[in-house]
Design a protein around this motif. Structure first.
Motif, PDB file in Angstrom:
ATOM      1  N   HIS A  54       0.810  -1.207   0.000  1.00 39.34           N
ATOM      2  CA  HIS A  54       0.000   0.000   0.000  1.00 39.34           C
ATOM      3  C   HIS A  54       0.847   1.261   0.000  1.00 39.34           C
ATOM      4  O   HIS A  54       1.572   1.522   0.938  1.00 39.34           O
ATOM      5  N   CYS A  55       0.722   2.019  -1.082  1.00 42.33           N
ATOM      6  CA  CYS A  55       1.346   3.336  -1.140  1.00 42.33           C
ATOM      7  C   CYS A  55       0.228   4.339  -1.385  1.00 42.33           C
ATOM      8  O   CYS A  55      -0.844   3.983  -1.834  1.00 42.33           O
ATOM      9  N   PHE A  56       0.536   5.602  -1.109  1.00 41.79           N
ATOM     10  CA  PHE A  56      -0.408   6.643  -1.507  1.00 41.79           C
ATOM     11  C   PHE A  56      -0.067   7.009  -2.941  1.00 41.79           C
ATOM     12  O   PHE A  56       0.934   7.678  -3.197  1.00 41.79           O
ATOM     13  N   GLY A  57      -0.901   6.562  -3.873  1.00 44.75           N
ATOM     14  CA  GLY A  57      -0.596   6.697  -5.291  1.00 44.75           C
ATOM     15  C   GLY A  57      -0.492   8.130  -5.770  1.00 44.75           C
ATOM     16  O   GLY A  57       0.252   8.439  -6.689  1.00 44.75           O
ATOM     17  N   HIS A  58      -1.228   9.019  -5.113  1.00 45.83           N
ATOM     18  CA  HIS A  58      -1.263  10.414  -5.558  1.00 45.83           C
ATOM     19  C   HIS A  58      -0.178  11.254  -4.888  1.00 45.83           C
ATOM     20  O   HIS A  58      -0.084  12.443  -5.110  1.00 45.83           O
ATOM     21  N   LEU A  59       0.630  10.620  -4.032  1.00 47.81           N
ATOM     22  CA  LEU A  59       1.770  11.330  -3.439  1.00 47.81           C
ATOM     23  C   LEU A  59       3.048  10.869  -4.123  1.00 47.81           C
ATOM     24  O   LEU A  59       3.108   9.761  -4.660  1.00 47.81           O
ATOM     25  N   THR A  60       4.067  11.697  -4.057  1.00 49.19           N
ATOM     26  CA  THR A  60       5.349  11.278  -4.636  1.00 49.19           C
ATOM     27  C   THR A  60       5.977  10.216  -3.729  1.00 49.19           C
ATOM     28  O   THR A  60       5.553  10.029  -2.576  1.00 49.19           O
ATOM     29  N   VAL A  61       6.998   9.560  -4.277  1.00 50.77           N
ATOM     30  CA  VAL A  61       7.726   8.569  -3.492  1.00 50.77           C
ATOM     31  C   VAL A  61       8.239   9.206  -2.202  1.00 50.77           C
ATOM     32  O   VAL A  61       8.070   8.664  -1.103  1.00 50.77           O
ATOM     33  N   GLU A  62       8.832  10.389  -2.311  1.00 54.38           N
ATOM     34  CA  GLU A  62       9.388  11.024  -1.115  1.00 54.38           C
ATOM     35  C   GLU A  62       8.303  11.417  -0.108  1.00 54.38           C
ATOM     36  O   GLU A  62       8.478  11.252   1.099  1.00 54.38           O
ATOM     37  N   GLU A  63       7.179  11.895  -0.627  1.00 56.00           N
ATOM     38  CA  GLU A  63       6.079  12.224   0.298  1.00 56.00           C
ATOM     39  C   GLU A  63       5.571  10.963   0.997  1.00 56.00           C
ATOM     40  O   GLU A  63       5.236  10.991   2.187  1.00 56.00           O
ATOM     41  N   ASN A  64       5.540   9.852   0.278  1.00 52.67           N
ATOM     42  CA  ASN A  64       5.167   8.583   0.908  1.00 52.67           C
ATOM     43  C   ASN A  64       6.120   8.253   2.049  1.00 52.67           C
ATOM     44  O   ASN A  64       5.696   7.848   3.130  1.00 52.67           O
ATOM     45  N   LEU A  65       7.413   8.432   1.793  1.00 50.51           N
ATOM     46  CA  LEU A  65       8.399   8.135   2.845  1.00 50.51           C
ATOM     47  C   LEU A  65       8.153   9.030   4.057  1.00 50.51           C
ATOM     48  O   LEU A  65       8.201   8.568   5.199  1.00 50.51           O
ATOM     49  N   LEU A  66       7.846  10.300   3.796  1.00 54.41           N
ATOM     50  CA  LEU A  66       7.635  11.234   4.904  1.00 54.41           C
ATOM     51  C   LEU A  66       6.434  10.845   5.759  1.00 54.41           C
ATOM     52  O   LEU A  66       6.445  11.048   6.974  1.00 54.41           O
ATOM     53  N   THR A  67       5.403  10.251   5.133  1.00 47.62           N
ATOM     54  CA  THR A  67       4.236   9.851   5.943  1.00 47.62           C
ATOM     55  C   THR A  67       4.644   8.797   6.971  1.00 47.62           C
ATOM     56  O   THR A  67       3.988   8.644   7.993  1.00 47.62           O
ATOM     57  N   GLY A  68       5.722   8.079   6.700  1.00 55.81           N
ATOM     58  CA  GLY A  68       6.173   7.050   7.636  1.00 55.81           C
ATOM     59  C   GLY A  68       6.816   7.611   8.888  1.00 55.81           C
ATOM     60  O   GLY A  68       7.085   6.884   9.846  1.00 55.81           O
ATOM     61  N   ALA A  69       7.066   8.916   8.898  1.00 54.71           N
ATOM     62  CA  ALA A  69       7.751   9.521  10.044  1.00 54.71           C
ATOM     63  C   ALA A  69       6.768  10.147  11.027  1.00 54.71           C
ATOM     64  O   ALA A  69       7.163  10.828  11.963  1.00 54.71           O
ATOM     65  N   PHE A  70       5.466   9.854  10.841  1.00 54.86           N
ATOM     66  CA  PHE A  70       4.466  10.600  11.617  1.00 54.86           C
ATOM     67  C   PHE A  70       4.517  10.357  13.120  1.00 54.86           C
ATOM     68  O   PHE A  70       4.063  11.173  13.895  1.00 54.86           O
ATOM     69  N   THR A  71       5.086   9.254  13.535  1.00 53.44           N
ATOM     70  CA  THR A  71       5.122   8.987  14.979  1.00 53.44           C
ATOM     71  C   THR A  71       6.358   9.609  15.637  1.00 53.44           C
ATOM     72  O   THR A  71       6.530   9.512  16.847  1.00 53.44           O
ATOM     73  N   ARG A  72       7.225  10.220  14.839  1.00 50.01           N
ATOM     74  CA  ARG A  72       8.499  10.682  15.401  1.00 50.01           C
ATOM     75  C   ARG A  72       8.428  12.099  15.937  1.00 50.01           C
ATOM     76  O   ARG A  72       7.670  12.929  15.467  1.00 50.01           O
ATOM     77  N   ARG A  73       9.244  12.333  16.916  1.00 47.53           N
ATOM     78  CA  ARG A  73       9.246  13.667  17.498  1.00 47.53           C
ATOM     79  C   ARG A  73      10.671  14.203  17.576  1.00 47.53           C
ATOM     80  O   ARG A  73      10.987  15.038  18.398  1.00 47.53           O
ATOM     81  N   ASP A  74      11.550  13.672  16.725  1.00 51.24           N
ATOM     82  CA  ASP A  74      12.951  14.089  16.855  1.00 51.24           C
ATOM     83  C   ASP A  74      13.394  15.096  15.792  1.00 51.24           C
ATOM     84  O   ASP A  74      14.578  15.285  15.559  1.00 51.24           O
TER      85      ASP A  74
END
Ligand SMILES: Nc1ncnc2c1ncn2[C@@H]1O[C@H](COP(=O)(O)OP(=O)(O)OP(=O)(O)O)[C@@H](O)[C@H]1O
Ligand SMILES: [Mg+2]
Length: 278
Positions: free
Chosen positions: A106-126
């Protein structure tokens, strides 16, 4: 059937332990019937089995993704780094360091590859600097993604989408990844490429993996230990090398004889040959 060899080695610490879980969908459909398995810290463990055996259900039970599918763990316990996790949400679990990459990349098809990667950082606070560094780390592991960073994920190839899905999981800085059918729908060379990266992440970042796979052959070449599931039960487990050499596994799952994997149910002498069932 013996319990896993990994549990017996007293010096070995398990990052994940699933103890005799039962899963029911829609209050009535019993799908997992007492599944137990362990993943040693720093291990790559394969969960094998044919269509509908219960592999994805097992992974979703661990990462707490069953609720949205009207599924429920009704018995047993699940421990991550020694602590019970059944009551945690999927997001809490991601924060603890355990993340699932779902079947079907599952990827977000309408987002770029890099934007997809960034969504994976949502739990981070660093902070952004650390996140930027990790994006570069993902690109170092997946050079193809660096080239495709500005492309819409929906227009990238299946292999690139699988890489994006794994890369996105990496952005949460996981200790463990539950990876569902990484080889599905990919050409053999790409499957190999993906598994090489899994091995590298395991070696260099210390990420532990639980891999659900129908492709027994490739999974047992990269995993250290394997469990075979059938109809919601673990029917056999062992060190990957032993499983690869086991006559039944060869016959039923490794497709020796050139026909590909055969279903147990379609093989006439199935009951006689299948030594691991009582
Ligand atoms: N949401 C659901 N509601 C009811 N039954 C379900 C649900 N999801 C899965 N099942 C059933 O549970 C069983 C196990 O399915 P699961 O998806 O875990 O198998 P799998 O080993 O991952 O198979 P595959 O290799 O095809 O992905 C199947 O019989 C399936 O039909
Ligand atoms: Mg599945």
């Amino acid at each position: 059937m013996s319990t896993s060899a990994a549990t017996d080695a007293s010096t070995q610490k398990n990052i994940l332990a699933v103890n005799n879980i039962e899963v029911i969908y829609d209050h009535v459909i019993l799908v997992l019937k007492g599944v137990s398995l362990v993943v040693p810290e720093g291990g790559i463990v394969a969960l094998l089995g044919a269509n509908g055996a219960g592999k994805s259900t097992t992974l979703k039970a661990i990462s707490n993704l069953l609720r949205s599918e009207r599924g429920e763990v009704t018995k047993g316990s699940i421990e991550f780094e020694g602590a019970r996790i059944e009551a945690q949400t999927a997001n809490e679990l991601v924060r603890r360091g355990c993340i699932q990459v779902m079947e079907g990349r599952h990827c977000f098809g309408h987002l770029t590859v890099e934007e997809n990667l960034l969504t994976g950082a949502f739990t981070r606070r660093d902070g952004n600097a650390a996140i930027k560094r990790d994006i570069e780390m993902v690109y170092d592991y997946f050079p193809r993604l660096r080239e495709r960073r500005s492309s819409l994920a929906g227009y990238t190839s299946g292999g690139e989408q699988q890489m994006t899905a794994i890369g996105r999981a990496l952005m949460s800085r996981p200790k463990m990844i539950l990876l569902d059918e990484p080889s599905m729908g990919l050409a053999p060379q790409l499957q190999e490429e993906i598994f090489e990266i899994i091995k590298k992440l395991n070696d260099q970042e210390g990420v532990s993996f639980l891999l659900a796979e129908q492709n027994t052959n490739i999974a047992l070449r990269y995993a250290t230990y394997g469990y075979i599931m059938e109809s919601g039960r673990i029917v056999m487990d062992g060190v990957a090398k032993d499983l690869r050499e086991n006559e039944d596994v060869k016959e039923f799952y490794l497709g020796v004889g050139g026909e590909g994997r055969r279903s147990f149910k379609n093989v006439k002498h199935y009951k006689r040959r299948k030594r691991w069932l009582a």
